[in-house]
Design a protein around this motif. Structure first.
Motif, PDB file in Angstrom:
ATOM      1  N   SER A  63     -78.359 -67.938  67.530  1.00  0.00           N
ATOM      2  CA  SER A  63     -78.021 -66.507  67.104  1.00  0.00           C
ATOM      3  C   SER A  63     -77.079 -65.348  67.627  1.00  0.00           C
ATOM      4  CB  SER A  63     -79.375 -65.514  67.124  1.00  0.00           C
ATOM      5  OG  SER A  63     -80.711 -65.573  67.453  1.00  0.00           O
ATOM      6  N   VAL A  64     -75.548 -65.432  66.507  1.00  0.00           N
ATOM      7  CA  VAL A  64     -74.576 -65.237  67.266  1.00  0.00           C
ATOM      8  C   VAL A  64     -74.212 -63.621  66.404  1.00  0.00           C
ATOM      9  CG1 VAL A  64     -73.749 -67.522  68.087  1.00  0.00           C
ATOM     10  CG2 VAL A  64     -73.070 -66.727  65.903  1.00  0.00           C
ATOM     11  N   TYR A  65     -73.484 -63.708  67.808  1.00  0.00           N
ATOM     12  CA  TYR A  65     -73.213 -61.737  66.724  1.00  0.00           C
ATOM     13  C   TYR A  65     -71.666 -61.611  67.063  1.00  0.00           C
ATOM     14  CZ  TYR A  65     -77.877 -61.076  65.640  1.00  0.00           C
ATOM     15  OH  TYR A  65     -79.089 -61.570  65.295  1.00  0.00           O
ATOM     16  N   PHE A  66     -70.692 -60.911  66.635  1.00  0.00           N
ATOM     17  CA  PHE A  66     -68.953 -60.693  67.269  1.00  0.00           C
ATOM     18  C   PHE A  66     -68.389 -60.269  66.693  1.00  0.00           C
ATOM     19  CE2 PHE A  66     -69.569 -64.819  65.018  1.00  0.00           C
ATOM     20  CZ  PHE A  66     -68.315 -64.798  63.971  1.00  0.00           C
ATOM     21  N   ASP A  67     -66.919 -59.674  67.115  1.00  0.00           N
ATOM     22  CA  ASP A  67     -66.016 -58.293  65.827  1.00  0.00           C
ATOM     23  C   ASP A  67     -65.741 -59.702  65.509  1.00  0.00           C
ATOM     24  OD1 ASP A  67     -64.175 -57.754  65.014  1.00  0.00           O
ATOM     25  OD2 ASP A  67     -63.579 -56.229  67.478  1.00  0.00           O
ATOM     26  N   ASP A  68     -65.824 -59.351  63.904  1.00  0.00           N
ATOM     27  CA  ASP A  68     -64.480 -60.250  63.038  1.00  0.00           C
ATOM     28  C   ASP A  68     -63.649 -59.769  62.200  1.00  0.00           C
ATOM     29  OD1 ASP A  68     -64.789 -62.665  61.039  1.00  0.00           O
ATOM     30  OD2 ASP A  68     -66.110 -61.805  60.023  1.00  0.00           O
ATOM     31  N   SER A  69     -63.457 -58.928  62.814  1.00  0.00           N
ATOM     32  CA  SER A  69     -61.773 -57.657  61.931  1.00  0.00           C
ATOM     33  C   SER A  69     -61.026 -58.414  61.690  1.00  0.00           C
ATOM     34  CB  SER A  69     -62.348 -56.322  62.835  1.00  0.00           C
ATOM     35  OG  SER A  69     -62.981 -55.536  63.253  1.00  0.00           O
ATOM     36  N   HIS A  70     -60.545 -58.166  60.314  1.00  0.00           N
ATOM     37  CA  HIS A  70     -59.296 -58.790  60.053  1.00  0.00           C
ATOM     38  C   HIS A  70     -58.348 -57.292  59.829  1.00  0.00           C
ATOM     39  CE1 HIS A  70     -60.995 -62.609  59.769  1.00  0.00           C
ATOM     40  NE2 HIS A  70     -60.009 -62.869  59.388  1.00  0.00           N
ATOM     41  N   ASP A  71     -57.530 -57.319  60.943  1.00  0.00           N
ATOM     42  CA  ASP A  71     -56.963 -55.325  60.603  1.00  0.00           C
ATOM     43  C   ASP A  71     -55.785 -55.774  60.762  1.00  0.00           C
ATOM     44  OD1 ASP A  71     -58.142 -55.646  62.895  1.00  0.00           O
ATOM     45  OD2 ASP A  71     -58.399 -53.278  63.221  1.00  0.00           O
ATOM     46  N   THR A  72     -55.646 -56.795  61.589  1.00  0.00           N
ATOM     47  CA  THR A  72     -54.623 -57.473  62.181  1.00  0.00           C
ATOM     48  C   THR A  72     -53.434 -58.603  61.898  1.00  0.00           C
ATOM     49  OG1 THR A  72     -55.478 -58.024  64.084  1.00  0.00           O
ATOM     50  CG2 THR A  72     -54.864 -56.231  64.633  1.00  0.00           C
ATOM     51  N   ALA A  73     -51.974 -58.547  62.331  1.00  0.00           N
ATOM     52  CA  ALA A  73     -52.220 -59.639  61.731  1.00  0.00           C
ATOM     53  C   ALA A  73     -51.827 -61.235  62.147  1.00  0.00           C
ATOM     54  CB  ALA A  73     -50.018 -59.841  61.977  1.00  0.00           C
ATOM     55  N   ASP A  74     -52.491 -61.568  63.794  1.00  0.00           N
ATOM     56  CA  ASP A  74     -53.456 -62.340  64.264  1.00  0.00           C
ATOM     57  C   ASP A  74     -54.909 -62.855  64.417  1.00  0.00           C
ATOM     58  OD1 ASP A  74     -54.131 -59.895  65.336  1.00  0.00           O
ATOM     59  OD2 ASP A  74     -53.673 -61.684  67.823  1.00  0.00           O
ATOM     60  N   ALA A  75     -55.566 -61.516  63.274  1.00  0.00           N
ATOM     61  CA  ALA A  75     -56.927 -62.289  62.977  1.00  0.00           C
ATOM     62  C   ALA A  75     -57.346 -63.411  62.969  1.00  0.00           C
ATOM     63  CB  ALA A  75     -57.305 -61.269  62.063  1.00  0.00           C
ATOM     64  N   GLU A  76     -56.556 -64.384  61.819  1.00  0.00           N
ATOM     65  CA  GLU A  76     -57.565 -65.410  62.323  1.00  0.00           C
ATOM     66  C   GLU A  76     -56.704 -66.339  63.703  1.00  0.00           C
ATOM     67  OE1 GLU A  76     -58.916 -67.677  60.207  1.00  0.00           O
ATOM     68  OE2 GLU A  76     -58.699 -65.291  58.607  1.00  0.00           O
ATOM     69  N   LYS A  77     -56.184 -66.668  64.366  1.00  0.00           N
ATOM     70  CA  LYS A  77     -56.279 -66.743  65.477  1.00  0.00           C
ATOM     71  C   LYS A  77     -57.316 -65.813  66.445  1.00  0.00           C
ATOM     72  CE  LYS A  77     -52.786 -67.564  69.344  1.00  0.00           C
ATOM     73  NZ  LYS A  77     -51.880 -66.542  70.080  1.00  0.00           N
ATOM     74  N   LEU A  78     -57.469 -65.043  66.142  1.00  0.00           N
ATOM     75  CA  LEU A  78     -58.851 -64.340  67.152  1.00  0.00           C
ATOM     76  C   LEU A  78     -60.148 -64.300  66.838  1.00  0.00           C
ATOM     77  CD1 LEU A  78     -57.060 -60.139  67.500  1.00  0.00           C
ATOM     78  CD2 LEU A  78     -57.144 -61.871  69.153  1.00  0.00           C
ATOM     79  N   LEU A  79     -60.061 -64.920  65.731  1.00  0.00           N
ATOM     80  CA  LEU A  79     -60.979 -65.531  65.551  1.00  0.00           C
ATOM     81  C   LEU A  79     -61.811 -66.888  65.726  1.00  0.00           C
ATOM     82  CD1 LEU A  79     -63.807 -65.092  63.435  1.00  0.00           C
ATOM     83  CD2 LEU A  79     -62.059 -66.227  61.405  1.00  0.00           C
ATOM     84  N   ASP A  80     -60.668 -67.730  66.002  1.00  0.00           N
ATOM     85  CA  ASP A  80     -60.478 -69.023  66.081  1.00  0.00           C
ATOM     86  C   ASP A  80     -60.966 -68.863  67.966  1.00  0.00           C
ATOM     87  OD1 ASP A  80     -59.879 -71.877  65.962  1.00  0.00           O
ATOM     88  OD2 ASP A  80     -58.777 -71.453  67.817  1.00  0.00           O
ATOM     89  N   LEU A  81     -60.381 -68.013  68.159  1.00  0.00           N
ATOM     90  CA  LEU A  81     -60.212 -67.659  70.162  1.00  0.00           C
ATOM     91  C   LEU A  81     -62.180 -67.634  70.094  1.00  0.00           C
ATOM     92  CD1 LEU A  81     -57.243 -65.931  71.526  1.00  0.00           C
ATOM     93  CD2 LEU A  81     -57.560 -68.429  71.353  1.00  0.00           C
ATOM     94  N   ARG A  82     -62.253 -66.547  69.321  1.00  0.00           N
ATOM     95  CA  ARG A  82     -63.901 -65.831  69.496  1.00  0.00           C
ATOM     96  C   ARG A  82     -64.673 -66.923  69.247  1.00  0.00           C
ATOM     97  NH1 ARG A  82     -62.087 -61.196  65.849  1.00  0.00           N
ATOM     98  NH2 ARG A  82     -61.172 -59.638  67.357  1.00  0.00           N
ATOM     99  N   TRP A  83     -64.392 -67.841  67.664  1.00  0.00           N
ATOM    100  CA  TRP A  83     -65.423 -68.725  67.796  1.00  0.00           C
ATOM    101  C   TRP A  83     -65.528 -69.769  69.410  1.00  0.00           C
ATOM    102  CZ3 TRP A  83     -69.920 -71.435  66.806  1.00  0.00           C
ATOM    103  CH2 TRP A  83     -70.006 -72.021  67.253  1.00  0.00           C
ATOM    104  N   ARG A  84     -64.644 -70.419  69.781  1.00  0.00           N
ATOM    105  CA  ARG A  84     -64.072 -70.745  71.059  1.00  0.00           C
ATOM    106  C   ARG A  84     -65.450 -70.327  72.146  1.00  0.00           C
ATOM    107  NH1 ARG A  84     -58.058 -73.147  71.922  1.00  0.00           N
ATOM    108  NH2 ARG A  84     -57.293 -73.131  69.537  1.00  0.00           N
ATOM    109  N   GLU A  85     -65.581 -69.231  72.265  1.00  0.00           N
ATOM    110  CA  GLU A  85     -66.132 -69.067  73.293  1.00  0.00           C
ATOM    111  C   GLU A  85     -67.457 -68.580  72.979  1.00  0.00           C
ATOM    112  OE1 GLU A  85     -66.940 -64.072  75.430  1.00  0.00           O
ATOM    113  OE2 GLU A  85     -65.638 -64.176  73.695  1.00  0.00           O
ATOM    114  N   LEU A  86     -68.116 -67.910  71.417  1.00  0.00           N
ATOM    115  CA  LEU A  86     -68.943 -68.689  70.935  1.00  0.00           C
ATOM    116  C   LEU A  86     -69.733 -69.960  71.151  1.00  0.00           C
ATOM    117  CD1 LEU A  86     -68.676 -66.517  68.033  1.00  0.00           C
ATOM    118  CD2 LEU A  86     -70.401 -65.598  70.141  1.00  0.00           C
ATOM    119  N   ARG A  87     -68.874 -70.913  71.288  1.00  0.00           N
ATOM    120  CA  ARG A  87     -69.211 -72.524  70.905  1.00  0.00           C
ATOM    121  C   ARG A  87     -69.541 -72.986  72.829  1.00  0.00           C
ATOM    122  NH1 ARG A  87     -68.801 -76.907  67.620  1.00  0.00           N
ATOM    123  NH2 ARG A  87     -68.997 -78.849  68.433  1.00  0.00           N
TER     124      ARG A  87
END
Length: 365
Positions: free
Chosen positions: A18-42
């Motif tokens: 089960s994972v819950y995280f910030d998935d905001s897409h309100d900045t230019a680097d949103a995709e990069k941040l998403l990738d970093l968050r997934w690495r941490e979750l994994r």
């Protein structure tokens, strides 16, 4: 939160990631941040022993899923090689959660992902309307156009009796058009079970439409000043107004539940209980209509016994007779017991303290 859509969590064997995280897409680097968050979750799930198929399923869902607009959170629960739950949250969770456990962890979903009411949006003018039905998770389920007659709907320049006659014809045509719109809204409300209708358009047309709505629909209709069928309308403002009305409806619904709980707790023989002993007993007897949960941290580390069925929950072994039982986390076991018995789930926030973090509205005494 209605739990019908969560029933697959009851019928599936764990372990669950089960994972819950910030998935905001309100900045230019949103995709990069998403990738970093997934690495941490994994990494966190791997440390807990999550199997590769579940990790792969989560990664695919996160990287290939729809992107939200603005600030948002994400909730996913996977078992084996399948994602059983994948939802966007109204707001990012206060903390990132990554948990591998024998039971699914849904409390953050209750806290941050309360579904909204099914609602109908009507963009109207004097000729017709664009009607949209939206489900509790913000997905459009129905789109339709209602078109009346476009002649005459504009008064022309004449004098005297001819002008008055043309104005009367225009008003009658508009009235008939809006009556057709009102009838279609009523049918769409019945078809979808909508709890809310949001009407946008010129103020005169909105007022005229409201008069045509049925007695059942009129009380749930709300007007917004933004938006119409005309080109060039700022859709962002309209969407913000719709979100505000939907959020208010959710807040009112939660407040009604909390008020009812307090009322029932305050009278002798009231249909409400709190504390783990009373709540587990009610869940075991399938006597809970709504499970109330305080701050998930209040139940951290607390365990209950769970028998062969999800709602066989207890504090002492003697309450389950000779049934086999395993000790599980209360913040996982009790919500799952509620889901198994079709009880709703409501998070109390900071507005209501509950003994040991849990309370329940009962079906009967």
């Amino acid at each position: 939160m209605h739990t019908t859509g969560l029933r697959e969590l009851v019928s599936t064997d764990g372990p669950f990631a089960s994972v819950y995280f910030d998935d905001s897409h309100d900045t230019a680097d949103a995709e990069k941040l998403l990738d970093l968050r997934w690495r941490e979750l994994r990494e966190r799930l791997t440390e807990q022993g999550a199997a590769e198929p579940a990790l792969t399923a989560l990664e695919t869902a996160i990287k290939e899923g729809d992107r939200p607009v603005g600030r948002s959170g994400r909730a996913l629960v996977a078992a084996a090689d399948r994602v059983l739950l994948d939802r966007h949250l109204d707001q990012p969770p206060a903390t990132t959660e990554a948990r591998l456990s024998d039971l699914p962890y849904v409390l953050p979903l209750v806290t941050y992902g309360e579904p909204g009411p099914v609602h109908v949006i009507a963009l109207i003018d004097r000729i017709g309307a664009e009607l949209v039905a939206v489900d509790p998770y913000g997905q459009v389920t129905v789109e339709q156009i209602t078109e009346g007659t476009d002649y005459p709907v504009h008064a022309v320049t004449h004098v005297g009796q001819i002008r008055r006659h043309m104005e009367e014809r225009v008003e009658e045509t508009i009235k008939l058009n809006l009556k057709q719109v009102a009838d279609d809204i009523d049918k769409l409300v019945q078809r979808t079970g909508a709890e809310l209708v949001i009407v946008a358009g010129e103020v005169k047309n909105r007022s005229a439409l409201k008069e045509q709505l049925s007695d059942r629909v009129r009380p749930i209709a709300h007007e917004v000043t933004s938006g119409s069928r005309a080109d060039g309308i700022d859709q962002d403002v309209l969407h913000a107004d719709i979100e505000r009305i939907v959020a208010k409806a959710k807040e009112n619904k939660r407040a009604d539940v909390l008020a009812r709980f307090e009322q029932e707790m305050g009278r002798d023989g009231g249909l409400a209980v709190q504390g783990l002993q009373a709540v587990t007993t009610a869940l075991r007897e399938a006597n809970v209509t709504t499970l109330l949960v305080a701050d998930p941290g209040d139940a951290a580390g607390t365990t209950v016994l769970v028998g062969p069925e999800p709602n066989y929950v207890a504090m002492q072994r003697g309450e389950l007779g000779d049934l086999d039982a395993t000790r599980r986390r209360a913040d996982e076991a009790l919500p799952l017991a509620a889901i198994a018995t079709d009880a709703d789930l409501v998070h109390t926030g900071q507005r209501l303290d509950l003994v040991e973090g849990f309370g329940a509205l009962l079906r009967h005494d």
